[in-house]
Scaffold this motif. Structure first.
Motif, PDB file in Angstrom:
ATOM      1  N   HIS A 205       0.662  -1.307   0.074  1.00 60.48           N
ATOM      2  CA  HIS A 205       0.304  -0.019   0.055  1.00 60.48           C
ATOM      3  C   HIS A 205       0.950   1.114  -0.314  1.00 60.48           C
ATOM      4  O   HIS A 205       1.545   1.694   1.437  1.00 60.48           O
TER       5      HIS A 205
ATOM      6  N   HIS B 123       2.185   5.003  -2.505  1.00 58.26           N
ATOM      7  CA  HIS B 123       1.264   5.965  -3.386  1.00 58.26           C
ATOM      8  C   HIS B 123       2.286   7.267  -4.514  1.00 58.26           C
ATOM      9  O   HIS B 123       2.850   7.615  -4.209  1.00 58.26           O
TER      10      HIS B 123
ATOM     11  N   ASP C 284       2.532   3.542   3.418  1.00 52.47           N
ATOM     12  CA  ASP C 284       1.910   4.759   2.722  1.00 52.47           C
ATOM     13  C   ASP C 284       2.568   5.068   2.406  1.00 52.47           C
ATOM     14  O   ASP C 284       1.420   6.957   2.114  1.00 52.47           O
TER      15      ASP C 284
END
Ligand SMILES: [Zn+2]
Length: 544
Positions: free
Chosen positions: A70, A72, A437
């Motif tokens: 996970h 970005h 994250d």
């Protein structure tokens, strides 16, 4: 035995199988990019011919390529090319960096960037007055590093028409001064009041961002990532363009964003995007839903209110909406990935996945809940029962400003005593994966592994641990960041462990990290990262 093209021998080869076994050597057939053999240093000699390249490990460790379940990276890569505040640890440092950037870019219509941290500002809310002092003439927009708030200047508020009369939008909050005037911080959906005016990121910027992130991640030993938010065609097209040119050395599992402001009709669009998405190492299989926000700004959704208030936080989708979205996405074959911080968000998401299973029949869906800061004890066993993966962010599980000052006082002692329950989930049979994250926090797997084990931040090692019984032992943590995340990425048949016939995505660390005398794993360094036997990063000192 036919000679291998590459042999790594004389160290600790962490296999990442369920038995947590170790070997001493691994042989790779480079033309097919696969592991040919794993075994003892002595037997490795049989795989060495005149043309074999041999890397003497001298006691170092080989692990499977790390997989971030996970993060970005596309957005983060773009952010790295703008005004980045990740290294600024105070209000003054942020303002100095913004002033420097604004002065260096006089032609930019907007001054924008990201990476400020809420613990650099009083109440976690920077003011437009501060920002006006360094950017008075142009609109300025700065996303915070957790992505749940934005700092804007007066010019930006004016352009967006945000005044004391503007109501808080659904799913968001405008921070206000005592007289009701906007203060300069916008929370959650309120960010869009200004963000919608920003010039869109161009396809070229997305492509450059993806490549920038890929280089950063390979240097840290990462060979696969799950991009937890691909928002629309431009970003997806950039991924495809990079893959098409043969420049995508990262294995990418991409999640298409479920837009909470739209209805169920969007599923057809997502199905279409998914169909046009996969290419080379790029796979589009997941859909991402935000169930709540974060506890630090009272937008994490709780079963009981924040201490001393009647505020239960924000459900980005209420329980019924969430259930309809999950059932629909599941019926269309998506792997559903839900952002869940508070215990109510976790419960709603588990309920929704349970309903989807009953409505659509169970399949190998691997739905997963990300972050899991607070899980009600009754819900811990449900992960295993429902086959839902616990996709946790290990770096957050320690005492820092976020936890001590901005969370514990507002959730109280009972809930503070069950934050980030990784050990409890594991003992209850849940499958764990790790996701950084990034850019919310570091994407470097080694300090994240240290916190997963010690529950202490690597930059304050004499601090007390956060609920040490929830820590994992190092081999289990290593397996979670490799095989565990590979499972979440649907890549476990080909990667995630060091076994014959699997792809040779391998990482060499500079020491024997399993030796207790080697020091904290957060101090180790990556020397070499291989994807299918080819180096995508090599430390200059390695002579590769
Ligand atoms: Zn995220």
């Amino acid at each position: 035995m036919t000679p291998a093209d590459l042999v790594l021998r004389g160290g600790t080869v962490f296999v990442a199988d369920p038995a947590l076994s170790v070997a001493e050597a691994v042989a790779v057939a480079v033309p097919d990019g696969r592991i040919a053999w794993v075994g003892s240093a002595q037997d490795a000699g049989d795989s060495i011919g005149p043309a074999t390249r041999v890397l003497e490990l001298e006691g170092r460790t080989v692990v499977p390529g790390f997989q971030d379940a996970h993060c970005h990276p596309a957005e983060g890569g773009v952010e790295l090319t703008r005004c980045a505040l990740y290294e600024c640890h105070s209000r003054e440092a942020c303002l100095e960096e913004i002033a420097r950037y604004a002065a260096a870019k006089p032609d930019l219509e907007w001054v924008d960037g990201s990476g400020w941290s809420i613990d650099s500002f009083e109440q976690g809310t920077p003011s437009s007055a501060d920002l006006d002092a360094v950017v008075p003439d142009r609109p300025a927009y700065f996303l915070n590093r957790d992505g749940h708030g934005a700092w804007v200047n007066t010019r930006a508020l004016e352009l967006a028409g945000v005044t004391r009369e503007t109501p808080d939008p659904s799913g968001g909050r405008i921070e206000r001064l005592a007289d009701g005037e906007p203060q300069g911080t916008l929370h959650e959906a309120a960010m869009n009041l200004v963000a919608d005016l920003l010039p869109p990121i161009t396809p070229e910027e997305w492509e450059a961002g993806i490549l920038r992130a890929q280089e950063t991640f390979h240097r840290l030993g990462i060979t696969a990532w799950q991009d937890a938010r691909i928002d629309g065609l431009t970003q997806l097209a950039a991924y495809r363009a990079v893959a098409e040119r043969g420049e995508l050395t990262m294995r990418v599992e991409g999640n298409l964003l479920w837009d909470r402001s739209r209805g169920e009709e969007q599923v057809e669009e997502l199905v279409e995007l998914r169909g046009a998405g996969s290419l080379g190492r790029l796979r589009i299989r997941g859909a991402k839903i935000f169930a709540d926000g974060v506890l630090e700004n009272f937008t994490g959704a709780l079963l009981e209110p924040y201490v001393g208030t009647d505020n239960y936080g924000i459900s980005m989708l209420d329980a019924e909406e969430l259930e309809r979205a999950v059932v629909l996405l599941d019926a269309h074959g998506f792997q559903v990935h839900v952002h869940t911080i508070g215990d109510r968000a976790v419960r709603d998401a588990l309920d929704a996945i349970g309903t989807a299973g009953r409505a659509n029949g169970t399949r190998d869906a691997r739905h997963h809940l990300a972050h899991l800061q607070l899980v009600h004890p009754d819900d811990i066993p449900r992960f295993a029962e429902l086959g839902v993966l616990a996709n946790v962010s290990p770096y957050w599980a320690c005492h820092d400003g976020y936890v001590d000052d901005l969370t514990e006082p507002f959730i109280g002692p009972e809930r503070s005593a069950r934050m980030y329950p990784f050990g409890s989930l594991l003992r209850a049979g849940a499958r764990l994966a790790f996701g950084s994250d990034w850019t919310v926090s570091t994407c470097d797997p080694l300090p994240q592994l240290e916190v997963a084990v010690t529950r202490i931040a690597p930059d304050s090692r004499d601090a007390r641990p956060l609920l040490p019984e929830e820590g994992l032992d190092l081999p289990t943590a290593l397996r979670t960041f490799t095989a565990g995340s590979a499972y979440a990425n649907f890549l476990e048949a080909e990667t995630g462990s060091i076994e014959p016939a699997k792809l040779a995505d391998l990482v060499v660390l500079d020491r024997d990290v399993l030796d207790p005398g080697a020091g904290p794993i957060g101090d180790a360094r990556v020397l070499l990262t291989l994807v299918e036997g080819e180096a995508v990063y090599a430390d200059p000192g390695l002579g590769w």
